[in-house]
Write a protein that holds these residues in place. Sequence first.
Motif, mmCIF file in Angstrom:
data_model
loop_
_atom_site.group_PDB
_atom_site.id
_atom_site.type_symbol
_atom_site.label_atom_id
_atom_site.label_comp_id
_atom_site.label_asym_id
_atom_site.label_seq_id
_atom_site.Cartn_x
_atom_site.Cartn_y
_atom_site.Cartn_z
ATOM 1 N N MET A 148 0.841 -1.213 0.000
ATOM 2 C CA MET A 148 0.000 0.000 0.000
ATOM 3 C C MET A 148 0.867 1.250 0.000
ATOM 4 O O MET A 148 0.497 2.274 0.537
ATOM 5 C CB MET A 148 -0.892 0.019 1.253
ATOM 6 C CG MET A 148 -1.854 -1.126 1.300
ATOM 7 S SD MET A 148 -3.165 -0.921 0.119
ATOM 8 C CE MET A 148 -3.884 -2.526 0.110
ATOM 9 N N HIS A 149 2.058 1.077 -0.549
ATOM 10 C CA HIS A 149 3.019 2.168 -0.420
ATOM 11 C C HIS A 149 2.852 3.252 -1.452
ATOM 12 O O HIS A 149 3.396 4.330 -1.303
ATOM 13 C CB HIS A 149 4.443 1.603 -0.499
ATOM 14 C CG HIS A 149 4.621 0.670 -1.661
ATOM 15 N ND1 HIS A 149 4.760 1.106 -2.951
ATOM 16 C CD2 HIS A 149 4.652 -0.679 -1.717
ATOM 17 C CE1 HIS A 149 4.893 0.063 -3.755
ATOM 18 N NE2 HIS A 149 4.823 -1.035 -3.039
ATOM 19 N N ARG A 178 -2.510 1.205 -4.205
ATOM 20 C CA ARG A 178 -3.778 1.279 -3.467
ATOM 21 C C ARG A 178 -4.968 1.278 -4.420
ATOM 22 O O ARG A 178 -5.986 0.635 -4.151
ATOM 23 C CB ARG A 178 -3.821 2.525 -2.586
ATOM 24 C CG ARG A 178 -2.878 2.490 -1.416
ATOM 25 C CD ARG A 178 -3.211 3.555 -0.398
ATOM 26 N NE ARG A 178 -2.989 4.915 -0.870
ATOM 27 C CZ ARG A 178 -1.817 5.537 -0.854
ATOM 28 N NH1 ARG A 178 -0.750 4.916 -0.409
ATOM 29 N NH2 ARG A 178 -1.718 6.778 -1.290
ATOM 30 N N ALA A 179 -4.830 2.025 -5.536
ATOM 31 C CA ALA A 179 -5.932 2.078 -6.499
ATOM 32 C C ALA A 179 -6.217 0.688 -7.065
ATOM 33 O O ALA A 179 -7.380 0.279 -7.196
ATOM 34 C CB ALA A 179 -5.606 3.055 -7.628
ATOM 35 N N ALA A 184 -5.526 -2.253 -5.637
ATOM 36 C CA ALA A 184 -6.101 -3.117 -4.610
ATOM 37 C C ALA A 184 -7.577 -2.809 -4.406
ATOM 38 O O ALA A 184 -8.408 -3.713 -4.285
ATOM 39 C CB ALA A 184 -5.344 -2.936 -3.293
ATOM 40 N N LEU A 185 -7.897 -1.522 -4.383
ATOM 41 C CA LEU A 185 -9.294 -1.139 -4.175
ATOM 42 C C LEU A 185 -10.175 -1.601 -5.321
ATOM 43 O O LEU A 185 -11.258 -2.149 -5.121
ATOM 44 C CB LEU A 185 -9.399 0.387 -4.025
ATOM 45 C CG LEU A 185 -10.797 0.893 -3.711
ATOM 46 C CD1 LEU A 185 -10.728 1.974 -2.665
ATOM 47 C CD2 LEU A 185 -11.482 1.455 -4.933
ATOM 48 N N PHE A 214 -10.689 -5.483 -5.239
ATOM 49 C CA PHE A 214 -11.568 -5.921 -4.161
ATOM 50 C C PHE A 214 -12.997 -5.463 -4.401
ATOM 51 O O PHE A 214 -13.949 -6.195 -4.128
ATOM 52 C CB PHE A 214 -11.038 -5.374 -2.824
ATOM 53 C CG PHE A 214 -11.588 -6.088 -1.638
ATOM 54 C CD1 PHE A 214 -12.228 -5.401 -0.630
ATOM 55 C CD2 PHE A 214 -11.467 -7.462 -1.517
ATOM 56 C CE1 PHE A 214 -12.737 -6.061 0.475
ATOM 57 C CE2 PHE A 214 -11.977 -8.134 -0.426
ATOM 58 C CZ PHE A 214 -12.612 -7.425 0.575
ATOM 59 N N ALA A 215 -13.166 -4.261 -4.952
ATOM 60 C CA ALA A 215 -14.519 -3.751 -5.228
ATOM 61 C C ALA A 215 -15.223 -4.625 -6.256
ATOM 62 O O ALA A 215 -16.415 -4.924 -6.119
ATOM 63 C CB ALA A 215 -14.458 -2.307 -5.720
ATOM 64 N N VAL A 216 -14.518 -5.057 -7.283
ATOM 65 C CA VAL A 216 -15.145 -5.895 -8.307
ATOM 66 C C VAL A 216 -15.466 -7.276 -7.743
ATOM 67 O O VAL A 216 -16.507 -7.864 -8.052
ATOM 68 C CB VAL A 216 -14.238 -5.996 -9.554
ATOM 69 C CG1 VAL A 216 -14.763 -7.026 -10.524
ATOM 70 C CG2 VAL A 216 -14.160 -4.662 -10.247
ATOM 71 N N ILE A 260 -16.269 -7.936 -4.607
ATOM 72 C CA ILE A 260 -17.471 -7.769 -3.791
ATOM 73 C C ILE A 260 -18.697 -7.611 -4.684
ATOM 74 O O ILE A 260 -19.782 -8.119 -4.380
ATOM 75 C CB ILE A 260 -17.332 -6.554 -2.862
ATOM 76 C CG1 ILE A 260 -16.131 -6.727 -1.953
ATOM 77 C CG2 ILE A 260 -18.592 -6.331 -2.066
ATOM 78 C CD1 ILE A 260 -16.401 -7.269 -0.621
ATOM 79 N N LEU A 261 -18.550 -6.936 -5.804
ATOM 80 C CA LEU A 261 -19.667 -6.778 -6.746
ATOM 81 C C LEU A 261 -20.139 -8.137 -7.244
ATOM 82 O O LEU A 261 -21.345 -8.403 -7.363
ATOM 83 C CB LEU A 261 -19.225 -5.902 -7.923
ATOM 84 C CG LEU A 261 -20.289 -5.597 -8.968
ATOM 85 C CD1 LEU A 261 -21.374 -4.735 -8.380
ATOM 86 C CD2 LEU A 261 -19.667 -4.904 -10.159
ATOM 87 N N ILE A 266 -22.188 -9.659 -4.551
ATOM 88 C CA ILE A 266 -23.500 -9.020 -4.464
ATOM 89 C C ILE A 266 -24.436 -9.592 -5.520
ATOM 90 O O ILE A 266 -25.598 -9.910 -5.236
ATOM 91 C CB ILE A 266 -23.363 -7.496 -4.655
ATOM 92 C CG1 ILE A 266 -22.758 -6.859 -3.429
ATOM 93 C CG2 ILE A 266 -24.698 -6.864 -4.964
ATOM 94 C CD1 ILE A 266 -22.531 -5.373 -3.595
ATOM 95 N N CYS A 267 -23.942 -9.740 -6.747
ATOM 96 C CA CYS A 267 -24.793 -10.259 -7.817
ATOM 97 C C CYS A 267 -25.173 -11.711 -7.557
ATOM 98 O O CYS A 267 -26.309 -12.115 -7.823
ATOM 99 C CB CYS A 267 -24.082 -10.130 -9.162
ATOM 100 S SG CYS A 267 -23.900 -8.424 -9.672
ATOM 101 N N ILE A 294 -25.563 -13.079 -4.602
ATOM 102 C CA ILE A 294 -26.585 -13.066 -3.552
ATOM 103 C C ILE A 294 -27.933 -12.651 -4.126
ATOM 104 O O ILE A 294 -28.974 -13.219 -3.787
ATOM 105 C CB ILE A 294 -26.167 -12.126 -2.401
ATOM 106 C CG1 ILE A 294 -24.962 -12.708 -1.664
ATOM 107 C CG2 ILE A 294 -27.308 -11.913 -1.421
ATOM 108 C CD1 ILE A 294 -24.375 -11.781 -0.637
ATOM 109 N N ALA A 295 -27.914 -11.653 -5.015
ATOM 110 C CA ALA A 295 -29.167 -11.208 -5.628
ATOM 111 C C ALA A 295 -29.817 -12.350 -6.405
ATOM 112 O O ALA A 295 -31.035 -12.551 -6.339
ATOM 113 C CB ALA A 295 -28.913 -10.022 -6.556
#
Lengths: 167, 91
Positions: free
Chosen positions: A1-2, A7-8, A10-11, A14-16, A18-19, A22-23, A25-26
């Motif tokens: 994370m240096h 950081r961009a 990693a974010l 991880f965001a994709v 989690i997406l 979410i799909c 679960i839907a």
Amino acid sequence: MHSFGYRANALLTFAVTILAFICAIASFSDNFSNQTPSTQIQILNINWFQKQPHGNDEVSLTLNITAGLQSLFTWNTKQVFAFVAAECETSKNALNQVSLWDAIIPEKEHAKFWIQISNKYRFLDQGHNLRGKDFNLTLHWHVMPKTGKMFADKIVMSGYRLPDAYR
Amino acid sequence: MDWQGQKLVEQLMQILLVISGVVAVVVGYTTESFRTMMLIYAGGVVLTTLITIPNWPFYNRHPLKWLDPSEAEKHPKPQVVVAPKKKFSKK
């Protein structure tokens, strides 16, 4: 994370991920919906019933289709594809299915409908077995989701019969 | 960012994204709106981006202690030893 780029990255990854969860679960939540569709099909008239030049039977029907498919729509439904098929048994095949009419229902508000129409697609046989034939009319539907698994089911209505002679 | 800051960033990023996901699914399911779920999650991702990606000062509260220059002179850097060239002669 240096660094900024690290950081961009990693974010975003991880965001994709989690997406995707979410799909999933839907889509899984669709298993818990209570579906109670209903339908009724009436044959108002047999317009004509002939043997075509190539030797295959063809029928033209006027159908009166009533359906209440509102309960099929969930929060994860994009559209419902419904079609009516005629099913019969012949000496050659155990099951013959011919699609007579179909429609795309984009919203819950359009899911309760009444339509009187002649068959959209030709009711043809392979051969000339249709005289005096008993057949079922089945309303099939495919519930197409916004994400995930598509569910398909049907209602079979039996008791229809074609005339014994060509008209 | 210092080491403590990097650890904090990683934890914050994971927790914030997971919470956005959970809240999005719960609100979307109860309001029967797929669109709401996606909007809440997108909002959560943007919020997480604003918190974790720029180099905010609170990530630099435990800066590294580099050696004092006078201390460094007392312990000179070891010299690299060059290996002697061997002469091969045919016998």
